[in-house]
Design a protein around this motif. Structure first.
Motif, PDB file in Angstrom:
ATOM      1  N   GLU A  17     -71.278  10.912  30.805  1.00 35.29           N
ATOM      2  CA  GLU A  17     -70.799  10.318  32.468  1.00 35.29           C
ATOM      3  C   GLU A  17     -71.715   9.327  31.765  1.00 35.29           C
ATOM      4  O   GLU A  17     -72.845   9.356  31.784  1.00 35.29           O
ATOM      5  CB  GLU A  17     -70.556  10.969  33.481  1.00 35.29           C
ATOM      6  CG  GLU A  17     -69.485  11.797  33.596  1.00 35.29           C
ATOM      7  CD  GLU A  17     -69.617  12.610  35.100  1.00 35.29           C
ATOM      8  OE1 GLU A  17     -69.174  12.432  35.728  1.00 35.29           O
ATOM      9  OE2 GLU A  17     -70.718  13.495  34.844  1.00 35.29           O
ATOM     10  N   ASN A  47     -72.658  16.582  31.103  1.00 38.74           N
ATOM     11  CA  ASN A  47     -72.271  18.312  31.123  1.00 38.74           C
ATOM     12  C   ASN A  47     -72.100  19.308  30.095  1.00 38.74           C
ATOM     13  O   ASN A  47     -72.042  18.166  28.898  1.00 38.74           O
ATOM     14  CB  ASN A  47     -71.005  17.391  31.546  1.00 38.74           C
ATOM     15  CG  ASN A  47     -70.809  16.961  32.665  1.00 38.74           C
ATOM     16  OD1 ASN A  47     -70.642  17.183  33.813  1.00 38.74           O
ATOM     17  ND2 ASN A  47     -70.991  14.970  32.211  1.00 38.74           N
ATOM     18  N   SER A 100     -70.824  23.210  28.255  1.00 35.84           N
ATOM     19  CA  SER A 100     -71.426  24.708  28.901  1.00 35.84           C
ATOM     20  C   SER A 100     -70.826  25.103  27.211  1.00 35.84           C
ATOM     21  O   SER A 100     -70.540  24.462  26.406  1.00 35.84           O
ATOM     22  CB  SER A 100     -69.318  24.797  29.697  1.00 35.84           C
ATOM     23  OG  SER A 100     -68.343  24.193  28.671  1.00 35.84           O
ATOM     24  N   LEU A 137     -62.568  26.579  28.490  1.00 37.26           N
ATOM     25  CA  LEU A 137     -63.989  26.175  28.903  1.00 37.26           C
ATOM     26  C   LEU A 137     -64.107  27.127  29.601  1.00 37.26           C
ATOM     27  O   LEU A 137     -64.101  27.940  30.287  1.00 37.26           O
ATOM     28  CB  LEU A 137     -63.281  24.431  29.382  1.00 37.26           C
ATOM     29  CG  LEU A 137     -62.817  23.602  28.865  1.00 37.26           C
ATOM     30  CD1 LEU A 137     -62.256  22.508  29.356  1.00 37.26           C
ATOM     31  CD2 LEU A 137     -63.785  23.351  27.234  1.00 37.26           C
ATOM     32  N   LYS A 161     -73.157  23.790  42.952  1.00 38.55           N
ATOM     33  CA  LYS A 161     -71.288  22.677  43.349  1.00 38.55           C
ATOM     34  C   LYS A 161     -71.039  24.185  44.135  1.00 38.55           C
ATOM     35  O   LYS A 161     -70.425  24.816  43.071  1.00 38.55           O
ATOM     36  CB  LYS A 161     -70.884  22.008  42.586  1.00 38.55           C
ATOM     37  CG  LYS A 161     -70.593  21.457  42.938  1.00 38.55           C
ATOM     38  CD  LYS A 161     -70.228  19.543  41.604  1.00 38.55           C
ATOM     39  CE  LYS A 161     -69.656  18.503  42.159  1.00 38.55           C
ATOM     40  NZ  LYS A 161     -69.040  18.101  40.740  1.00 38.55           N
TER      41      LYS A 161
HETATM   42  P1  ADP Z   1     -67.153  16.725  38.042  1.00 38.30           P
HETATM   43  O1  ADP Z   1     -65.967  16.728  38.997  1.00 38.30           O
HETATM   44  O2  ADP Z   1     -67.207  17.887  37.914  1.00 38.30           O
HETATM   45  O3  ADP Z   1     -67.294  15.746  37.935  1.00 38.30           O
HETATM   46  P2  ADP Z   1     -64.964  16.142  35.382  1.00 38.30           P
HETATM   47  O4  ADP Z   1     -63.948  16.624  35.519  1.00 38.30           O
HETATM   48  O5  ADP Z   1     -64.576  14.589  36.292  1.00 38.30           O
HETATM   49  O6  ADP Z   1     -66.286  17.072  36.602  1.00 38.30           O
HETATM   50  O7  ADP Z   1     -66.147  16.137  34.253  1.00 38.30           O
HETATM   51  C1  ADP Z   1     -67.088  15.206  33.982  1.00 38.30           C
HETATM   52  C2  ADP Z   1     -67.496  15.827  32.784  1.00 38.30           C
HETATM   53  O8  ADP Z   1     -68.145  16.628  32.479  1.00 38.30           O
HETATM   54  C3  ADP Z   1     -66.695  14.662  31.506  1.00 38.30           C
HETATM   55  O9  ADP Z   1     -66.860  14.407  30.624  1.00 38.30           O
HETATM   56  C4  ADP Z   1     -65.643  16.033  31.418  1.00 38.30           C
HETATM   57  O10 ADP Z   1     -65.044  15.589  29.778  1.00 38.30           O
HETATM   58  C5  ADP Z   1     -66.646  17.050  31.226  1.00 38.30           C
HETATM   59  N1  ADP Z   1     -66.297  18.519  31.460  1.00 38.30           N
HETATM   60  C6  ADP Z   1     -65.304  18.826  32.066  1.00 38.30           C
HETATM   61  N2  ADP Z   1     -65.539  20.229  31.958  1.00 38.30           N
HETATM   62  C7  ADP Z   1     -65.988  20.379  30.900  1.00 38.30           C
HETATM   63  C8  ADP Z   1     -66.664  21.828  31.057  1.00 38.30           C
HETATM   64  N3  ADP Z   1     -66.390  22.964  31.202  1.00 38.30           N
HETATM   65  N4  ADP Z   1     -67.391  21.720  29.652  1.00 38.30           N
HETATM   66  C9  ADP Z   1     -68.186  20.591  28.884  1.00 38.30           C
HETATM   67  N5  ADP Z   1     -67.941  19.990  29.558  1.00 38.30           N
HETATM   68  C10 ADP Z   1     -67.177  19.781  31.062  1.00 38.30           C
END
Ligand code: ADP
Ligand code: MG
Ligand code: ZN
Length: 503
Positions: free
Chosen positions: A18, A231, A233, A242, A298
């Motif tokens: 992000e 982010n 995982s 995921l 969270k």
């Molecule tokens: P949040 O609601 O926690 O902000 P989002 O769904 O908005 O999460 O995703 C934020 C960022 O994290 C995006 O760039 C997305 O691609 C990435 N992301 C979402 N899920 C995963 C995951 N399981 N592992 C790694 N990156 C993830």
């Protein structure tokens, strides 16, 4: 902890970024006409709108919309004709309105992508046969999808005084500067398509180069006008679901982004291999300790009471407006790099380095104008290997030093010496070289005489050369240079000596 290479054999790292970018090149804020500035005294660029006074009405900054549409077009996004602003509610002194104006499910820009070229050492982070085809030199291209780029506004800057490290927990007082509040900000969110820390670093770098070229921001990671959350995982290779992600904050350099992700990948692998659980949490990167620590866990989804802002009418972008934005997009780094390679035959990595920075590429093109297309390859070498060490070199100076090098009139070491001397005065390197008798002779008759003299005198070394010790060539070049009192060109001597010895 295991090393990254070992972890990535068994685990697939899934990374999404992000990226927040302040539109620093605009004159005014997002919803009022307060001046955008980084260095005015605190709370001098404020008004009822950005201070959230009751009844104050926001007016969107058209230039900011232009910037985000350009950003979307440059990253292959679909520009949404219809979208609107939402209110995202929270209570904290950095936003006096108690809500941030942002976008909802539909952002101005959706579903884009950037293709990353990964090469060199960094390409080795990705194990073979993991979704991309590698070239014979190990390099590969990774397509990274962009989910969206939306428009929002920055919050005020808070300074926590009295505690160590400027953290709020230890502070005795907190100060707020609303100058930054309401700064136009674009947030880009990638799909979780990145697979190594190097890919994440390259993505961020490419984004920065693109935005710099568009001229929409100064993109300073150091000063926070470009900020990135990582982010991450893990999942077992072959698994399609995921895993649980953690989010890394406080990343203010490309190296931090790489190192924080590397650390976090190894940490998560250790947790999972020991049968533990990765918690969904926000973690803080500590560069001094080279580790991440928990900031907050969270437990529930944040509830921001998101709803359409009744003070801002929905947006309908016209084709004319989008065409106008398209027309304002200059040649982008990839196209520029390819043009440099095709027109001048410049090495790919040099071409990419120059094309990635609009200031550097403008300098390069101006210097090529001075020195001529034939010298462009040497100009590129000078741009990459010499220019970064100097602050004030003109295109004339760069062109001139490249011409001298291309003619073998001076050596690379001498080029440094000359630039050290002329960088401030603005003097022409060629004039300096002549004034100081540094120009090396390319008069082959004179050089040939010296070569003959040296070969006639250094009988032992010549014998050693013929016995297979080719290294003595360096000694012989040295002897020639000495005899020429520094006015001979070592490259020319090297060539002439080799020719005579091999004859
Ligand atoms: P949040 O609601 O926690 O902000 P989002 O769904 O908005 O999460 O995703 C934020 C960022 O994290 C995006 O760039 C997305 O691609 C990435 N992301 C979402 N899920 C995963 C995951 N399981 N592992 C790694 N990156 C993830
Ligand atoms: Mg998010
Ligand atoms: Zn204002």
């Amino acid at each position: 902890m295991k090393k990254l290479a070992e972890v990535l054999k068994d685990w697939e790292a899934v990374i999404g970024l992000e990226v927040h970018t302040e539109l620093t090149t605009l004159e005014t804020k997002m919803f009022c006409d307060c001046k955008l500035s980084h260095d005015d005294p605190p709370n001098t660029n404020v008004c009822p709108v950005c201070l959230g006074m009751p009844g104050a009405l926001p007016v969107p900054n058209e230039k900011a919309i232009e910037s985000i549409v350009m950003a979307g077009l440059a990253t292959n996004c679909e520009i949404q004709r219809h979208s609107m602003f939402y209110r995202k509610h929270y209570f904290y002194p950095d936003m006096a309105k108690n809500f941030q104006t942002t976008q909802g499910p539909v952002a101005f820009c959706m579903h884009g992508h950037l293709d990353l070229e990964v090469s060199g050492e960094g390409a080795k982070e990705r194990p073979d046969n993991t979704g991309v085809e590698k070239n014979s030199d190990g390099s590969y291209t990774a397509p990274i999808r962009i989910l969206r780029i939306h428009m929002e506004e920055d919050a005020a800057k808070m300074v926590h005084v009295g505690g160590e490290e400027g953290r709020i927990t230890a502070a005795t007082e907190s100060l707020v500067d609303y100058n930054r509040c309401g700064t136009p900000l674009i947030e880009l969110v990638t799909e979780p398509d990145l697979r190594t820390p190097e890919e994440a670093r390259l993505f961020m770098e490419k984004l920065r180069e693109t935005f710099l070229t568009l001229g929409i921001s100064d993109c300073s990671l150091e000063n926070g006008s470009m900020r990135c959350d990582g982010n991450i995982s893990l999942r077992r290779r072959g698994e399609t679901r995921l895993g649980t992600k953690t989010e890394m904050k406080n990343i203010n350099s490309f190296k931090s982004l790489h190192d924080a992700l590397e650390y976090e990948i190894c940490r998560q692998a250790e947790v999972l291999e020991e049968g533990g659980i990765v918690y969904q949490e926000t973690r803080h990167w500590e560069p001094s300790h080279k580790r991440t620590v928990v900031m907050r866990v969270k437990e529930t989804a944040d509830d921001y009471r998101l709803f359409p802002d009744p003070d801002l009418a929905p947006f309908d972008l016209t084709d004319e407006f989008i065409d106008h934005c398209q027309a304002r997009i200059p040649e982008l780094p990839d196209a520029k790099r390819d043009r440099y390679i095709a027109t001048y035959g410049i090495k790919r990595s040099d071409a990419a380095l120059i094309a990635g920075d609009p200031t550097r590429s403008a300098e390069f093109e101006a210097a090529v104008q001075v020195a001529g297309d034939k010298v462009a390859e040497t100009v590129a070498k000078v741009m990459v290997n010499l220019v970064p060490s100097y602050e004030t070199l003109s295109a004339n100076q760069i062109g001139s030093i490249a011409s001298l090098l291309a003619e073998d009139a001076i050596t690379f070491a001498q080029a440094r010496e000359v630039l050290d001397a002329v960088q401030e005065s603005g003097e022409d390197p060629a004039a300096y070289v002549d004034a100081h008798g540094m120009r090396q002779s390319t008069d082959t008759d004179a050089l040939a005489a010296i070569v003959d003299e040296v070969l006639g005198r250094c009988v032992d070394q010549v014998q050693q050369y013929h016995d297979g010790n080719k290294k003595v060539l360096g000694y012989l070049v040295g002897q020639c240079m000495k005899a020429a009192k520094g006015t001979g060109n070592p490259k020319a001597f090297n060539k002439m000596l080799s020719e005579k010895l091999e004859a």
